[in-house]
Design a protein around this motif. Structure first.
Motif, PDB file in Angstrom:
ATOM      1  N   ALA A   5      -3.639  21.681 -30.472  1.00 31.32           N
ATOM      2  CA  ALA A   5      -3.843  21.130 -29.126  1.00 31.32           C
ATOM      3  C   ALA A   5      -2.812  20.039 -28.823  1.00 31.32           C
ATOM      4  CB  ALA A   5      -5.253  20.567 -28.989  1.00 31.32           C
ATOM      5  N   THR A   6      -2.587  19.142 -29.776  1.00 38.45           N
ATOM      6  CA  THR A   6      -1.596  18.078 -29.591  1.00 38.45           C
ATOM      7  C   THR A   6      -0.192  18.660 -29.519  1.00 38.45           C
ATOM      8  OG1 THR A   6      -3.019  16.537 -30.782  1.00 38.45           O
ATOM      9  CG2 THR A   6      -0.715  15.902 -30.523  1.00 38.45           C
ATOM     10  N   TYR A   7       0.076  19.657 -30.374  1.00 37.78           N
ATOM     11  CA  TYR A   7       1.386  20.303 -30.372  1.00 37.78           C
ATOM     12  C   TYR A   7       1.663  20.935 -29.005  1.00 37.78           C
ATOM     13  CZ  TYR A   7       5.288  23.297 -31.677  1.00 37.78           C
ATOM     14  OH  TYR A   7       6.512  23.908 -31.731  1.00 37.78           O
ATOM     15  N   LYS A   8       0.700  21.671 -28.481  1.00 37.94           N
ATOM     16  CA  LYS A   8       0.888  22.327 -27.181  1.00 37.94           C
ATOM     17  C   LYS A   8       1.078  21.308 -26.062  1.00 37.94           C
ATOM     18  CE  LYS A   8      -1.649  26.518 -28.352  1.00 37.94           C
ATOM     19  NZ  LYS A   8      -2.861  27.314 -28.113  1.00 37.94           N
ATOM     20  N   ALA A   9       0.330  20.214 -26.113  1.00 37.56           N
ATOM     21  CA  ALA A   9       0.464  19.177 -25.085  1.00 37.56           C
ATOM     22  C   ALA A   9       1.847  18.525 -25.149  1.00 37.56           C
ATOM     23  CB  ALA A   9      -0.620  18.121 -25.258  1.00 37.56           C
ATOM     24  N   ASP A  10       2.310  18.214 -26.359  1.00 40.58           N
ATOM     25  CA  ASP A  10       3.636  17.611 -26.509  1.00 40.58           C
ATOM     26  C   ASP A  10       4.727  18.598 -26.107  1.00 40.58           C
ATOM     27  OD1 ASP A  10       2.562  15.214 -27.329  1.00 40.58           O
ATOM     28  OD2 ASP A  10       2.999  15.507 -29.467  1.00 40.58           O
TER      29      ASP A  10
ATOM     30  N   CYS B 187       7.495  18.122 -23.118  1.00 42.57           N
ATOM     31  CA  CYS B 187       8.941  18.264 -23.330  1.00 42.57           C
ATOM     32  C   CYS B 187       9.523  19.369 -22.453  1.00 42.57           C
ATOM     33  CB  CYS B 187       9.229  18.535 -24.802  1.00 42.57           C
ATOM     34  SG  CYS B 187       8.905  17.113 -25.874  1.00 42.57           S
ATOM     35  N   ALA B 188       8.776  20.450 -22.275  1.00 48.79           N
ATOM     36  CA  ALA B 188       9.249  21.547 -21.426  1.00 48.79           C
ATOM     37  C   ALA B 188       9.371  21.104 -19.972  1.00 48.79           C
ATOM     38  CB  ALA B 188       8.316  22.742 -21.545  1.00 48.79           C
ATOM     39  N   GLN B 189       8.446  20.263 -19.523  1.00 48.46           N
ATOM     40  CA  GLN B 189       8.524  19.769 -18.149  1.00 48.46           C
ATOM     41  C   GLN B 189       9.671  18.776 -17.993  1.00 48.46           C
ATOM     42  OE1 GLN B 189       4.564  18.276 -17.488  1.00 48.46           O
ATOM     43  NE2 GLN B 189       3.827  20.237 -16.719  1.00 48.46           N
ATOM     44  N   ALA B 190       9.959  18.016 -19.030  1.00 52.15           N
ATOM     45  CA  ALA B 190      11.038  17.036 -18.966  1.00 52.15           C
ATOM     46  C   ALA B 190      12.412  17.710 -19.022  1.00 52.15           C
ATOM     47  CB  ALA B 190      10.909  16.037 -20.111  1.00 52.15           C
ATOM     48  N   TYR B 191      12.502  18.819 -19.752  1.00 53.27           N
ATOM     49  CA  TYR B 191      13.777  19.523 -19.918  1.00 53.27           C
ATOM     50  C   TYR B 191      13.596  20.974 -19.506  1.00 53.27           C
ATOM     51  CZ  TYR B 191      14.848  15.335 -22.528  1.00 53.27           C
ATOM     52  OH  TYR B 191      15.036  14.028 -22.881  1.00 53.27           O
ATOM     53  N   THR B 192      13.855  21.248 -18.237  1.00 54.90           N
ATOM     54  CA  THR B 192      13.701  22.596 -17.700  1.00 54.90           C
ATOM     55  C   THR B 192      14.814  23.507 -18.205  1.00 54.90           C
ATOM     56  OG1 THR B 192      14.905  21.964 -15.714  1.00 54.90           O
ATOM     57  CG2 THR B 192      12.513  21.783 -15.640  1.00 54.90           C
TER      58      THR B 192
ATOM     59  N   GLN C  84      17.503  19.839 -26.379  1.00 56.47           N
ATOM     60  CA  GLN C  84      16.849  18.666 -25.804  1.00 56.47           C
ATOM     61  C   GLN C  84      15.350  18.694 -26.082  1.00 56.47           C
ATOM     62  OE1 GLN C  84      18.374  19.386 -21.847  1.00 56.47           O
ATOM     63  NE2 GLN C  84      19.718  17.599 -21.993  1.00 56.47           N
ATOM     64  N   ARG C  85      14.750  19.868 -26.011  1.00 55.02           N
ATOM     65  CA  ARG C  85      13.315  19.974 -26.299  1.00 55.02           C
ATOM     66  C   ARG C  85      13.025  19.677 -27.769  1.00 55.02           C
ATOM     67  NH1 ARG C  85      11.267  25.259 -22.857  1.00 55.02           N
ATOM     68  NH2 ARG C  85      11.832  24.447 -20.803  1.00 55.02           N
ATOM     69  N   VAL C  86      13.892  20.143 -28.659  1.00 54.07           N
ATOM     70  CA  VAL C  86      13.728  19.847 -30.084  1.00 54.07           C
ATOM     71  C   VAL C  86      13.802  18.342 -30.298  1.00 54.07           C
ATOM     72  CG1 VAL C  86      14.799  20.073 -32.357  1.00 54.07           C
ATOM     73  CG2 VAL C  86      14.540  22.084 -30.903  1.00 54.07           C
ATOM     74  N   SER C  87      14.780  17.693 -29.691  1.00 55.89           N
ATOM     75  CA  SER C  87      14.926  16.243 -29.812  1.00 55.89           C
ATOM     76  C   SER C  87      13.704  15.530 -29.237  1.00 55.89           C
ATOM     77  CB  SER C  87      16.182  15.769 -29.090  1.00 55.89           C
ATOM     78  OG  SER C  87      17.318  16.294 -29.709  1.00 55.89           O
ATOM     79  N   CYS C  88      13.178  16.010 -28.140  1.00 60.32           N
ATOM     80  CA  CYS C  88      11.992  15.425 -27.527  1.00 60.32           C
ATOM     81  C   CYS C  88      10.818  15.513 -28.487  1.00 60.32           C
ATOM     82  CB  CYS C  88      11.682  16.163 -26.219  1.00 60.32           C
ATOM     83  SG  CYS C  88      10.196  15.592 -25.366  1.00 60.32           S
ATOM     84  N   MET C  89      10.623  16.653 -29.108  1.00 59.35           N
ATOM     85  CA  MET C  89       9.513  16.820 -30.054  1.00 59.35           C
ATOM     86  C   MET C  89       9.694  15.899 -31.266  1.00 59.35           C
ATOM     87  SD  MET C  89       7.242  18.880 -28.870  1.00 59.35           S
ATOM     88  CE  MET C  89       6.324  19.586 -30.215  1.00 59.35           C
ATOM     89  N   GLU C  90      10.935  15.758 -31.723  1.00 60.99           N
ATOM     90  CA  GLU C  90      11.205  14.868 -32.855  1.00 60.99           C
ATOM     91  C   GLU C  90      10.906  13.415 -32.490  1.00 60.99           C
ATOM     92  OE1 GLU C  90      15.215  15.981 -33.825  1.00 60.99           O
ATOM     93  OE2 GLU C  90      14.545  17.606 -35.132  1.00 60.99           O
ATOM     94  N   LEU C  91      11.215  13.034 -31.263  1.00 63.45           N
ATOM     95  CA  LEU C  91      10.894  11.675 -30.819  1.00 63.45           C
ATOM     96  C   LEU C  91       9.390  11.440 -30.782  1.00 63.45           C
ATOM     97  CD1 LEU C  91      13.470  11.109 -27.942  1.00 63.45           C
ATOM     98  CD2 LEU C  91      13.346   9.895 -30.120  1.00 63.45           C
ATOM     99  N   LYS C  92       8.634  12.489 -30.548  1.00 61.55           N
ATOM    100  CA  LYS C  92       7.179  12.383 -30.539  1.00 61.55           C
ATOM    101  C   LYS C  92       6.599  12.403 -31.951  1.00 61.55           C
ATOM    102  CE  LYS C  92       6.500  14.354 -25.964  1.00 61.55           C
ATOM    103  NZ  LYS C  92       5.627  13.359 -25.359  1.00 61.55           N
ATOM    104  N   GLY C  93       7.466  12.556 -32.961  1.00 61.12           N
ATOM    105  CA  GLY C  93       7.034  12.480 -34.353  1.00 61.12           C
ATOM    106  C   GLY C  93       6.926  13.819 -35.065  1.00 61.12           C
ATOM    107  N   TRP C  94       7.169  14.922 -34.376  1.00 62.18           N
ATOM    108  CA  TRP C  94       7.062  16.222 -35.008  1.00 62.18           C
ATOM    109  C   TRP C  94       8.258  16.469 -35.910  1.00 62.18           C
ATOM    110  CZ3 TRP C  94       2.655  18.941 -34.717  1.00 62.18           C
ATOM    111  CH2 TRP C  94       1.741  18.561 -33.735  1.00 62.18           C
ATOM    112  N   GLN C  95       7.986  17.130 -37.024  1.00 66.98           N
ATOM    113  CA  GLN C  95       9.060  17.425 -38.011  1.00 66.98           C
ATOM    114  C   GLN C  95       9.164  18.900 -38.240  1.00 66.98           C
ATOM    115  OE1 GLN C  95       7.773  15.262 -41.444  1.00 66.98           O
ATOM    116  NE2 GLN C  95       8.269  13.304 -40.542  1.00 66.98           N
TER     117      GLN C  95
END
Length: 60
Positions: free
Chosen positions: A25-30, A34-39, A49-60
């Protein structure tokens, strides 16, 4: 172009070090955030950019 897309998809972060956030649920929300921020763009740069966004949110 296909190679770039496949490489970017293979590098998408999928785990979070915080057990409270390491769920689908958290993964899908993040990912949605990121998808909305980087169309999507024709050159595929949005994937990196989406990968970088997810990494900034703490995902590895």
């Amino acid at each position: 172009m296909c190679a770039i897309s496949l490489t970017a998809c293979a590098q998408f972060p999928s785990t979070h070090p915080d057990p409270a956030k390491n769920n689908s649920a958290t993964y899908k929300a993040d990912m949605k955030d990121c998808a909305q921020a980087y169309t999507e763009t024709p050159n595929g740069s949005y994937l990196k950019q989406r990968v970088s966004c997810m990494e900034l949110k703490g995902w590895q």
